[in-house]
Design a protein around this motif. Structure first.
Motif, PDB file in Angstrom:
ATOM      1  N   ARG A  46       0.843  -1.211   0.000  1.00  0.00           N
ATOM      2  CA  ARG A  46       0.000   0.000   0.000  1.00  0.00           C
ATOM      3  C   ARG A  46       0.868   1.246   0.000  1.00  0.00           C
ATOM      4  NH1 ARG A  46      -3.163  -3.014   3.543  1.00  0.00           N
ATOM      5  NH2 ARG A  46      -2.235  -1.990   5.342  1.00  0.00           N
ATOM      6  N   ALA A  47       1.931   1.241   0.835  1.00  0.00           N
ATOM      7  CA  ALA A  47       2.834   2.395   0.906  1.00  0.00           C
ATOM      8  C   ALA A  47       3.530   2.612  -0.432  1.00  0.00           C
ATOM      9  CB  ALA A  47       3.859   2.197   2.021  1.00  0.00           C
ATOM     10  N   ALA A  53       1.810   6.455  -6.760  1.00  0.00           N
ATOM     11  CA  ALA A  53       0.747   7.368  -7.205  1.00  0.00           C
ATOM     12  C   ALA A  53       1.147   8.820  -6.958  1.00  0.00           C
ATOM     13  CB  ALA A  53      -0.572   7.044  -6.489  1.00  0.00           C
ATOM     14  N   ALA A  54       1.748   9.080  -5.809  1.00  0.00           N
ATOM     15  CA  ALA A  54       2.195  10.448  -5.501  1.00  0.00           C
ATOM     16  C   ALA A  54       3.302  10.878  -6.462  1.00  0.00           C
ATOM     17  CB  ALA A  54       2.675  10.544  -4.056  1.00  0.00           C
ATOM     18  N   ARG A  60       3.409  14.263 -13.327  1.00  0.00           N
ATOM     19  CA  ARG A  60       2.412  14.881 -14.220  1.00  0.00           C
ATOM     20  C   ARG A  60       2.330  16.384 -13.977  1.00  0.00           C
ATOM     21  NH1 ARG A  60      -2.080  10.229 -13.513  1.00  0.00           N
ATOM     22  NH2 ARG A  60      -1.314   8.835 -15.143  1.00  0.00           N
ATOM     23  N   SER A  61       2.344  16.784 -12.715  1.00  0.00           N
ATOM     24  CA  SER A  61       2.297  18.210 -12.391  1.00  0.00           C
ATOM     25  C   SER A  61       3.522  18.930 -12.936  1.00  0.00           C
ATOM     26  CB  SER A  61       2.220  18.423 -10.880  1.00  0.00           C
ATOM     27  OG  SER A  61       1.003  17.945 -10.382  1.00  0.00           O
TER      28      SER A  61
END
Length: 190
Positions: A46-47, A53-54, A60-61
């Motif tokens: 999960r981490a 994802a982060a 992307r940003s």
């Protein structure tokens, strides 16, 4: 059965019972360890997924920011080129046969602001057009050369204390802030 056989049977039974308890206890320890390992593995997955994802969001940003910066830089470059092109075209207007009519309008506007002008200044290369424009307006002003006044005129009042300059390049420069927003919008739409 002898006492030794009975004791041995009891000892064997006790050993079997101890082994069974040890095996049960070992199975519990193994099950708990496996559960902890599974929980740790799921937590770590999960981490890692959250970190991935982060990181993807950050990438992307950053890519969006870079693209926007490049788009702005390209827009700025195109805007500078647009104003340079406009200036080039305005500098060519004095060579057009219609230039005396353009000058007549510029002179009339300047005379509205400074009606008692005594002198009119313009670049030497534009003097013929200025004379033609003054003739159209039926006005007689002293004509002086001023090479810094191109694509228009500068009227000078009595004693040289007041003056009004009205040139095509000056108008473009004055309107550049307002026009920049319109040029930016047009570039964004393209």
């Amino acid at each position: 059965m002898s006492l030794g056989d009975i004791l041995e049977t009891e000892i064997q039974g006790e050993i079997a019972r101890i082994r069974e308890q040890a095996q049960t206890h070992a199975d519990q320890i193994i099950a708990q360890a496996q559960e902890r390992a599974r929980t740790m593995l799921e937590s770590r997955q999960r981490a890692l997924h959250t970190d991935y994802a982060a990181g993807l969001t950050r990438a992307r940003s950053a890519a969006d920011l870079d693209a926007n910066a490049q788009r702005l830089a390209a827009g700025d470059t195109l805007q500078v080129q647009a104003f340079q092109t406009a200036q080039t075209h305005l500098r060519q207007i004095p060579s057009l046969p219609e230039y005396p009519q353009v000058l007549a309008k510029l002179i009339q506007e300047a005379l509205t602001a400074l009606p008692n002008a005594q002198v009119i200044e313009a670049a030497s290369s534009e003097h013929d057009a200025v004379r033609a424009a003054l003739a159209q307006l039926g006005r007689h002003l002293e004509l002086r050369a001023n090479e810094s006044v191109k694509t228009g005129v500068r009227l000078v009042g009595e004693n040289g204390k007041t003056s009004v300059q009205n040139t095509l390049l000056g108008r473009l420069s004055a309107a550049q802030g307002e026009l920049s927003a319109q040029v930016s919008r047009l570039l964004a739409e393209a």
